[in-house]
Scaffold this motif. Structure first.
Motif, PDB file in Angstrom:
ATOM      1  N   PHE A  18       1.254  -1.520   3.408  1.00  0.00           N
ATOM      2  CA  PHE A  18       0.844  -2.209   4.634  1.00  0.00           C
ATOM      3  C   PHE A  18      -0.416  -3.046   4.391  1.00  0.00           C
ATOM      4  N   ALA A  19      -1.357  -2.512   3.605  1.00  0.00           N
ATOM      5  CA  ALA A  19      -2.556  -3.294   3.302  1.00  0.00           C
ATOM      6  C   ALA A  19      -2.216  -4.523   2.467  1.00  0.00           C
ATOM      7  N   PHE A  20      -1.332  -4.354   1.493  1.00  0.00           N
ATOM      8  CA  PHE A  20      -0.912  -5.487   0.664  1.00  0.00           C
ATOM      9  C   PHE A  20      -0.188  -6.534   1.503  1.00  0.00           C
ATOM     10  N   SER A  21       0.682  -6.099   2.404  1.00  0.00           N
ATOM     11  CA  SER A  21       1.418  -7.042   3.248  1.00  0.00           C
ATOM     12  C   SER A  21       0.489  -7.789   4.185  1.00  0.00           C
ATOM     13  N   ALA A  22      -0.532  -7.094   4.697  1.00  0.00           N
ATOM     14  CA  ALA A  22      -1.471  -7.758   5.596  1.00  0.00           C
ATOM     15  C   ALA A  22      -2.306  -8.811   4.871  1.00  0.00           C
ATOM     16  N   MET A  23      -2.603  -8.583   3.594  1.00  0.00           N
ATOM     17  CA  MET A  23      -3.444  -9.515   2.855  1.00  0.00           C
ATOM     18  C   MET A  23      -2.679 -10.710   2.318  1.00  0.00           C
ATOM     19  N   VAL A  24      -1.450 -10.488   1.847  1.00  0.00           N
ATOM     20  CA  VAL A  24      -0.744 -11.563   1.153  1.00  0.00           C
ATOM     21  C   VAL A  24       0.150 -12.375   2.070  1.00  0.00           C
ATOM     22  N   THR A  25       0.534 -11.854   3.232  1.00  0.00           N
ATOM     23  CA  THR A  25       1.382 -12.627   4.128  1.00  0.00           C
ATOM     24  C   THR A  25       0.581 -13.797   4.691  1.00  0.00           C
ATOM     25  N   PRO A  26       1.025 -15.032   4.479  1.00  0.00           N
ATOM     26  CA  PRO A  26       0.216 -16.186   4.900  1.00  0.00           C
ATOM     27  C   PRO A  26       0.169 -16.378   6.408  1.00  0.00           C
ATOM     28  N   THR A  27       1.091 -15.786   7.162  1.00  0.00           N
ATOM     29  CA  THR A  27       1.083 -15.929   8.612  1.00  0.00           C
ATOM     30  C   THR A  27       0.426 -14.710   9.247  1.00  0.00           C
ATOM     31  N   PRO A  28      -0.401 -14.910  10.274  1.00  0.00           N
ATOM     32  CA  PRO A  28      -1.076 -13.765  10.899  1.00  0.00           C
ATOM     33  C   PRO A  28      -0.208 -12.988  11.876  1.00  0.00           C
ATOM     34  N   ASP A  29       1.060 -13.327  11.992  1.00  0.00           N
ATOM     35  CA  ASP A  29       1.902 -12.617  12.951  1.00  0.00           C
ATOM     36  C   ASP A  29       2.230 -11.232  12.419  1.00  0.00           C
ATOM     37  N   PRO A  30       2.430 -10.241  13.306  1.00  0.00           N
ATOM     38  CA  PRO A  30       2.741  -8.879  12.838  1.00  0.00           C
ATOM     39  C   PRO A  30       4.154  -8.733  12.326  1.00  0.00           C
ATOM     40  N   PHE A  31       5.049  -9.672  12.633  1.00  0.00           N
ATOM     41  CA  PHE A  31       6.446  -9.518  12.235  1.00  0.00           C
ATOM     42  C   PHE A  31       6.594  -9.585  10.719  1.00  0.00           C
ATOM     43  N   GLY A  32       5.999 -10.600  10.095  1.00  0.00           N
ATOM     44  CA  GLY A  32       6.139 -10.743   8.646  1.00  0.00           C
ATOM     45  C   GLY A  32       5.503  -9.599   7.888  1.00  0.00           C
ATOM     46  N   MET A  33       4.311  -9.179   8.307  1.00  0.00           N
ATOM     47  CA  MET A  33       3.641  -8.073   7.635  1.00  0.00           C
ATOM     48  C   MET A  33       4.457  -6.789   7.741  1.00  0.00           C
ATOM     49  N   THR A  34       4.966  -6.492   8.952  1.00  0.00           N
ATOM     50  CA  THR A  34       5.725  -5.260   9.152  1.00  0.00           C
ATOM     51  C   THR A  34       7.044  -5.293   8.389  1.00  0.00           C
ATOM     52  N   ALA A  35       7.705  -6.439   8.388  1.00  0.00           N
ATOM     53  CA  ALA A  35       8.988  -6.527   7.679  1.00  0.00           C
ATOM     54  C   ALA A  35       8.802  -6.310   6.184  1.00  0.00           C
ATOM     55  N   LEU A  36       7.786  -6.956   5.605  1.00  0.00           N
ATOM     56  CA  LEU A  36       7.542  -6.787   4.172  1.00  0.00           C
ATOM     57  C   LEU A  36       7.144  -5.359   3.839  1.00  0.00           C
ATOM     58  N   ALA A  37       6.254  -4.750   4.652  1.00  0.00           N
ATOM     59  CA  ALA A  37       5.803  -3.382   4.377  1.00  0.00           C
ATOM     60  C   ALA A  37       6.940  -2.383   4.500  1.00  0.00           C
ATOM     61  N   LEU A  38       7.785  -2.525   5.531  1.00  0.00           N
ATOM     62  CA  LEU A  38       8.898  -1.588   5.695  1.00  0.00           C
ATOM     63  C   LEU A  38       9.915  -1.720   4.560  1.00  0.00           C
ATOM     64  N   CYS A  39      10.174  -2.948   4.126  1.00  0.00           N
ATOM     65  CA  CYS A  39      11.107  -3.130   3.004  1.00  0.00           C
ATOM     66  C   CYS A  39      10.536  -2.533   1.719  1.00  0.00           C
ATOM     67  N   LEU A  40       9.247  -2.693   1.485  1.00  0.00           N
ATOM     68  CA  LEU A  40       8.631  -2.103   0.292  1.00  0.00           C
ATOM     69  C   LEU A  40       8.674  -0.582   0.357  1.00  0.00           C
ATOM     70  N   CYS A  41       8.448  -0.001   1.539  1.00  0.00           N
ATOM     71  CA  CYS A  41       8.531   1.458   1.683  1.00  0.00           C
ATOM     72  C   CYS A  41       9.950   1.947   1.395  1.00  0.00           C
ATOM     73  N   ALA A  42      10.951   1.236   1.934  1.00  0.00           N
ATOM     74  CA  ALA A  42      12.334   1.637   1.684  1.00  0.00           C
ATOM     75  C   ALA A  42      12.680   1.543   0.197  1.00  0.00           C
ATOM     76  N   LEU A  43      12.225   0.475  -0.464  1.00  0.00           N
ATOM     77  CA  LEU A  43      12.490   0.334  -1.890  1.00  0.00           C
ATOM     78  C   LEU A  43      11.754   1.403  -2.700  1.00  0.00           C
ATOM     79  N   TYR A  44      10.573   1.789  -2.262  1.00  0.00           N
ATOM     80  CA  TYR A  44       9.822   2.836  -2.968  1.00  0.00           C
ATOM     81  C   TYR A  44      10.560   4.172  -2.910  1.00  0.00           C
ATOM     82  N   PHE A  45      11.034   4.548  -1.730  1.00  0.00           N
ATOM     83  CA  PHE A  45      11.743   5.822  -1.610  1.00  0.00           C
ATOM     84  C   PHE A  45      13.094   5.764  -2.336  1.00  0.00           C
TER      85      PHE A  45
END
Length: 316
Positions: free
Chosen positions: A219-246
């Motif tokens: 979530f911290a990585f997604s918040a820093m690297v996502t170029p748009t400040p909207d919560p949708f892109g950050m949450t989508a990237l973080a959730l996909c990374l969590c799913a791939l991690y598990f």
């Protein structure tokens, strides 16, 4: 018939693997492979210039589908600030497309130069990771394509109705391509997790115990690297990374089960935990008496060697 019976020598791959290839031959091989890769990229660049227009239209769709982003004649509301901006943009898109089209060729040339220095099991792991890297990158790029539309919609809504927003085509395409590249590279993180498990650095249980730290980092990585400040892109990237991690941890569990990890004597103990000691004390029996050792006889005297016959040498 003589040509059919001629024995072929070892290939360049075999000579590079066993170390019989000289430094000059290595440099010559590197030059040839760089030339082939450059030629393939040049051909791909030509194809990319030809399809640069349709690719630019495809990349413009996340913005063109938003309400209020089109002119009365149906075109997207883009501007060009410099006279050569669109031409340079087509060259940039053509280069990206050329690299993608020529990827099988230049990746093979790179692999053919590196593979002789690897062991057989390392080459097998490289095949698996390469086969997984391309779909993961494409999945990240597809997610970024849809995230770009939501992010632009959020940003345009913030600007308000009293401001007329017109995007520069060059900066917009750079924004979308950077987003695609960023999400594609981020989706390669599970391969690092699998690499740590396959080489024996971290077991599946240890990787699973790190899930809280991993979720926070995602979530911290997604918040820093996502170029748009909207919560949708950050949450989508973080959730996909969590799913791939598990998912990667699940594959690590299968790998540990296949290799029999976790069945060792001290597998259930932490690194800083002392091993259990048995407290049952068995009585020590009285030893049997030792028999008296008979003395060793003195050695017999050694006879003196006979004199060497000087009339003969070592050969005769």
């Amino acid at each position: 018939m003589a040509f059919g019976l001629r024995k072929r020598g070892p290939s360049n791959f075999e000579r590079a693997a066993d170390g019989s290839m000289t430094l000059v031959e290595h440099v010559r091989e590197l030059r040839n492979r760089l030339f082939r890769a450059s030629l393939a990229i040049l051909v791909g660049f030509g194809v990319g210039i030809w399809v640069a227009g349709p690719v630019r239209v495809l990349l413009s769709q996340p913005y063109c589908q938003l309400p209020g982003s089109q002119l009365p004649d149906g075109r997207c509301n883009f501007v060009q600030l410099g006279p050569a901006d669109l031409f340079l943009l087509n060259l940039k898109i053509g280069l990206w497309v050329g690299l993608i089209i020529a990827a099988p060729v230049w990746l093979y040339q790179l692999w053919a130069f590196i593979a002789p220095g690897l062991h057989r099991n390392e080459r097998r792991y490289a095949y698996v990771f390469t086969a997984l890297a391309a779909p993961l990158f494409v999945a990240g790029a597809v997610l970024a394509y849809f995230v770009a539309s939501k992010g632009l919609e959020f940003l345009l809504q913030i600007s308000g109705d009293d401001i007329n927003t017109t995007l520069d085509i060059t900066r917009y395409i750079s924004f979308v391509t950077n987003l695609l590249l960023l999400f594609g590279v981020a989706f390669e993180f599970p391969l690092i997790v699998l690499m740590l498990n396959f080489v024996g650095i971290a077991s599946a249980k240890r990787l699973l115990s790190w899930w809280r730290v991993a979720v926070f980092i995602f979530f911290a990585f997604s918040a820093m690297v996502t170029p748009t400040p909207d919560p949708f892109g950050m949450t989508a990237l973080a959730l996909c990374l969590c799913a791939l991690y598990f998912a990667a941890v699940g594959v690590a569990f299968l790998n540990d089960k296949r290799r029999g990890r976790g069945k060792e004597v001290y597998a259930g103990l932490d690194d800083d935990e002392a091993s259990p000691l048995e407290s049952d004390r068995e009585p020590v029996e009285v030893g049997q008496p030792v028999e008296t050792v008979t003395p060793v006889d003195a050695p017999e005297p050694v006879t003196r060697p006979r004199p060497i016959e000087r009339r003969y040498d070592d050969i005769t």
